[in-house]
Design an enzyme around this catalytic site. Structure first.
Site, PDB file in Angstrom:
ATOM      1  N   LEU A  67      10.911  28.720  50.449  1.00 47.51           N
ATOM      2  CA  LEU A  67       9.940  28.295  51.450  1.00 47.51           C
ATOM      3  C   LEU A  67       9.369  26.906  51.140  1.00 47.51           C
ATOM      4  CD1 LEU A  67       8.051  31.692  51.939  1.00 47.51           C
ATOM      5  CD2 LEU A  67       9.856  30.701  53.376  1.00 47.51           C
ATOM      6  N   ASP A  68       9.335  26.550  49.857  1.00 46.84           N
ATOM      7  CA  ASP A  68       8.863  25.223  49.462  1.00 46.84           C
ATOM      8  C   ASP A  68      10.045  24.435  48.915  1.00 46.84           C
ATOM      9  OD1 ASP A  68       7.234  23.074  48.984  1.00 46.84           O
ATOM     10  OD2 ASP A  68       6.351  23.875  47.155  1.00 46.84           O
ATOM     11  N   PHE A  69      10.958  24.082  49.813  1.00 47.85           N
ATOM     12  CA  PHE A  69      12.222  23.432  49.446  1.00 47.85           C
ATOM     13  C   PHE A  69      12.008  21.920  49.473  1.00 47.85           C
ATOM     14  CE2 PHE A  69      16.425  21.954  49.396  1.00 47.85           C
ATOM     15  CZ  PHE A  69      17.330  22.984  49.226  1.00 47.85           C
ATOM     16  N   ARG A  70      11.636  21.365  48.324  1.00 54.28           N
ATOM     17  CA  ARG A  70      11.417  19.925  48.216  1.00 54.28           C
ATOM     18  C   ARG A  70      11.954  19.432  46.877  1.00 54.28           C
ATOM     19  NH1 ARG A  70       5.150  19.239  49.788  1.00 54.28           N
ATOM     20  NH2 ARG A  70       5.043  21.304  48.788  1.00 54.28           N
ATOM     21  N   GLN A  73      10.796  20.577  43.391  1.00 49.30           N
ATOM     22  CA  GLN A  73      11.094  21.924  42.912  1.00 49.30           C
ATOM     23  C   GLN A  73      12.389  21.989  42.107  1.00 49.30           C
ATOM     24  OE1 GLN A  73       8.772  23.951  43.314  1.00 49.30           O
ATOM     25  NE2 GLN A  73       7.661  23.382  45.156  1.00 49.30           N
TER      26      GLN A  73
END
Length: 283
Positions: A67-70, A73
């Protein structure tokens, strides 16, 4: 994902049930620095990302989405991309009653996926990962300075992930990139033009100085590039006006291409049993 070496539980009065993990060490992902590396290294990072996407889409737990694909990460470990933060991972596929419930919104564009007869949005987790990989990684790292013979393949991959067409899935990317003969041959073969200059071969020799900078280079203070053979090294040296010699090393890249130092003079040559120097012959 990160290699887990160990973990331990620790209870304290302030923070009960504390879990500490010990993982392998990676380098922070800096996109500007990646754009300054060779295309071969950037391709390796994208290939490792494709393998990760395929695993997430077919994991033992089911399809997993980040969900926090940046970029923050992820880290680089031995030239490959690995995800470090799984706090925001989810295996829940969105429920739906119609296609309109399967709406995905991104800053640049939106998508609507089909609602299955089971009442789940089809492949939403996988599609979310793929589009984020496209907008954060593929669109920057794959096309930039790519070999011309691979551009048609790379265009298909970028379009498939960016437009969510029928090829836009992790299995397609893994099949196209990993075992692709066209990708492999690009790094093992090279069509070389006739050399414009003659070169004198000096075995077991190295030029320690006389460096100049070129881009992209594996060495920040010199011109260190990968080649298929001596003919390609000659072609590269001929293309640089300041290049007067080059040194073949016994080091290779992850694809097997040989690393070569390009030099702007050959005034000082020293013995080195692991290297071969080629000096441009002038009239």
């Amino acid at each position: 994902c990160f290699q887990l070496y160990g973990y331990c539980y620790q209870d304290s009065n302030d923070i009960p049930d504390t879990l500490t993990t010990i993982t392998e060490l990676g380098s922070p992902l800096e996109m500007i620095q990646l754009l300054q590396t060779s295309w071969e290294d950037r391709f390796r990072i994208c290939l490792s990302l494709v393998r990760l996407l395929h695993y997430l889409a077919h994991s033992p737990l089911g399809s997993v989405t980040l969900l926090d694909f940046r970029p923050r990460q992820f880290v680089i470990v031995d030239g490959e991309l690995k995800v470090t933060d799984l706090d925001d991972a989810s295996i829940e596929e969105s429920s739906c009653t119609s296609n309109s419930d399967c709406f995905m919104e991104f800053p640049a564009r939106n998508f609507t996926l089909p609602c299955s007869v089971e009442g789940r949005c089809q492949s939403m987790n996988e599609k979310r990962n793929l589009y984020n990989a496209y907008r954060f990684f593929f669109t920057y790292l794959l096309p930039h300075s790519a070999p011309s013979s691979l551009r048609p393949l790379l265009d298909k991959i970028v379009n498939a992930t960016g437009n969510h067409n029928k090829r836009g899935n992790a299995k397609y990317l893994a099949l196209e990139l990993s075992p692709s003969p066209s990708v492999s041959s690009e790094f093992t073969q090279k069509c070389v033009k006739s050399a414009n200059a003659q070169y004198r071969r000096v075995p077991e020799a190295f030029i320690p100085d006389e460096n100049y900078r070129c881009w992209p280079s594996y060495h920040h203070k010199g011109c260190l590039l990968s080649v298929f053979d001596v003919n390609e090294a000659i072609e590269i040296c001929d293309s640089y006006s300041q290049c007067k010699a080059f040194v073949l090393t016994n080091q290779t890249t992850w694809t097997g291409r040989q690393l070569v130092f390009f030099k702007m003079a050959s005034n000082h040559i020293v013995p080195d049993p692991d290297k071969i120097t080629y000096v441009k012959v002038t009239d």
